[in-house]
Design an enzyme around this catalytic site. Structure first.
Site, PDB file in Angstrom:
ATOM      1  N   LYS A   1       0.566  -1.173   0.016  1.00 22.03           N
ATOM      2  CA  LYS A   1      -0.205  -0.132  -0.090  1.00 22.03           C
ATOM      3  C   LYS A   1       1.104   1.381  -0.093  1.00 22.03           C
ATOM      4  O   LYS A   1       2.239   1.751   0.084  1.00 22.03           O
ATOM      5  CB  LYS A   1      -1.216  -0.240   1.150  1.00 22.03           C
ATOM      6  CG  LYS A   1      -1.871  -0.995   1.030  1.00 22.03           C
ATOM      7  CD  LYS A   1      -3.070  -0.971  -0.338  1.00 22.03           C
ATOM      8  CE  LYS A   1      -4.338  -2.091   0.097  1.00 22.03           C
ATOM      9  NZ  LYS A   1      -3.265  -3.680  -0.678  1.00 22.03           N
TER      10      LYS A   1
HETATM   11  C1  LIG Z   1      -9.484  -2.708  -1.505  1.00 19.90           C
HETATM   12  C2  LIG Z   1      -8.835  -3.889  -0.165  1.00 19.90           C
HETATM   13  N1  LIG Z   1      -9.660  -4.177   0.615  1.00 19.90           N
HETATM   14  C3  LIG Z   1      -8.917  -4.910   2.071  1.00 19.90           C
HETATM   15  C4  LIG Z   1      -7.554  -4.726   1.997  1.00 19.90           C
HETATM   16  C5  LIG Z   1      -7.308  -6.041   3.204  1.00 19.90           C
HETATM   17  O1  LIG Z   1      -5.571  -5.075   3.588  1.00 19.90           O
HETATM   18  P1  LIG Z   1      -4.994  -5.834   4.350  1.00 19.90           P
HETATM   19  O2  LIG Z   1      -4.071  -6.537   3.427  1.00 19.90           O
HETATM   20  O3  LIG Z   1      -3.964  -4.735   5.299  1.00 19.90           O
HETATM   21  O4  LIG Z   1      -5.673  -6.732   5.521  1.00 19.90           O
HETATM   22  C6  LIG Z   1      -7.093  -5.246   0.511  1.00 19.90           C
HETATM   23  C7  LIG Z   1      -6.012  -5.347   0.350  1.00 19.90           C
HETATM   24  O5  LIG Z   1      -5.265  -5.049  -0.607  1.00 19.90           O
HETATM   25  C8  LIG Z   1      -7.609  -4.266  -0.276  1.00 19.90           C
HETATM   26  O6  LIG Z   1      -6.695  -4.357  -1.159  1.00 19.90           O
END
Ligand SMILES: Cc1ncc(COP(=O)(O)O)c(C=O)c1O
Length: 212
Positions: free
Chosen positions: A186
């Site tokens: 990210k």
């Molecule tokens: C749109 C979206 N929502 C939620 C997440 C979940 O985040 P995490 O990987 O920190 O759990 C991601 C991760 O890529 C995402 O792209």
């Protein structure tokens, strides 16, 4: 995305501040942590920079979604309308609180088509969850109007759009709650982490499952 593996001296220095205290928990250990409260500092910084009244850091973007859903009273049997184009974590979070993901088509915004959302509403619908994909943004005026009309919650999955804005307001601060991810790929990372942003106080959490 190239560049995710590069860390500068500023980042190393922030991490070292924590390592030097020997305390890797965000709460407690008030004495030994020697005044180093990085998580609390980040919550305050996020609230100030993004304009959210409350910010709660959690362990991932997925945890941010489940935390937000529980705090908003979303649980067993509730339907959440979300886009068919998203990352798997968006609907995994829905399932993990016992709610039902209802997929709707996307449009040029790369996320929910408001007309498709209208067609997906049932008496069980509790929440509309646009996912601001790839730095873009949902048609929030249209989605908020639908929420108002049907008394629904608007939860913004802004995990992929940290820093983007809609009509001058930062994504993640416009609906009832919004979520960020700080995973490794990210725009802001701490390896694994996330945040819930909201301007409303939490309601009573809904039961995640009920015994029949
Ligand atoms: C749109 C979206 N929502 C939620 C997440 C979940 O985040 P995490 O990987 O920190 O759990 C991601 C991760 O890529 C995402 O792209």
């Amino acid at each position: 995305m190239p560049g995710f593996e590069l860390f500068g001296t500023e980042e190393r220095s922030e991490v070292n501040d924590v390592l030097e205290t020997g305390i890797l928990m965000r709460y407690g250990f008030d004495g030994p942590r020697q005044g180093v409260w990085k998580s609390r500092e980040l919550e305050t910084a996020i609230s100030n920079v993004f304009g959210s009244k409350y910010t709660q850091l959690v362990s991932s973007g997925t945890a941010a979604l489940t935390t937000a859903m529980a705090a908003l009273g979303i649980g067993y049997g509730d339907e959440i309308i979300l886009p068919a184009f998203t990352f798997v974590a968006s609907f995994e979070a829905v399932i993990s609180v016992g709610a039902i993901p209802v997929f709707a088509d996307v449009d040029d915004t790369l996320t929910l088509n408001p007309e498709a959302v209208r067609n997906a509403i049932t008496p069980k619908t509790k929440c509309i969850m646009p996912v601001h994909m790839c730095g873009s943004m949902a048609d929030l005026d249209a989605l908020m109007a639908i929420c108002k009309e049907h008394n629904l919650i608007l939860l913004e999955d802004a995990c992929q759009s940290i820093g983007a804005s809609y009509k001058g307001k930062k994504l993640g601060t416009i609906g009832d709650a919004g979520t960020f991810s700080f995973d490794f790929v990210k725009t802001i990372t701490c390896a694994e982490g996330g945040a819930v942003l909201t301007t409303t106080k939490a309601q009573t959490a809904a039961p995640i499952c009920t015994l029949l």
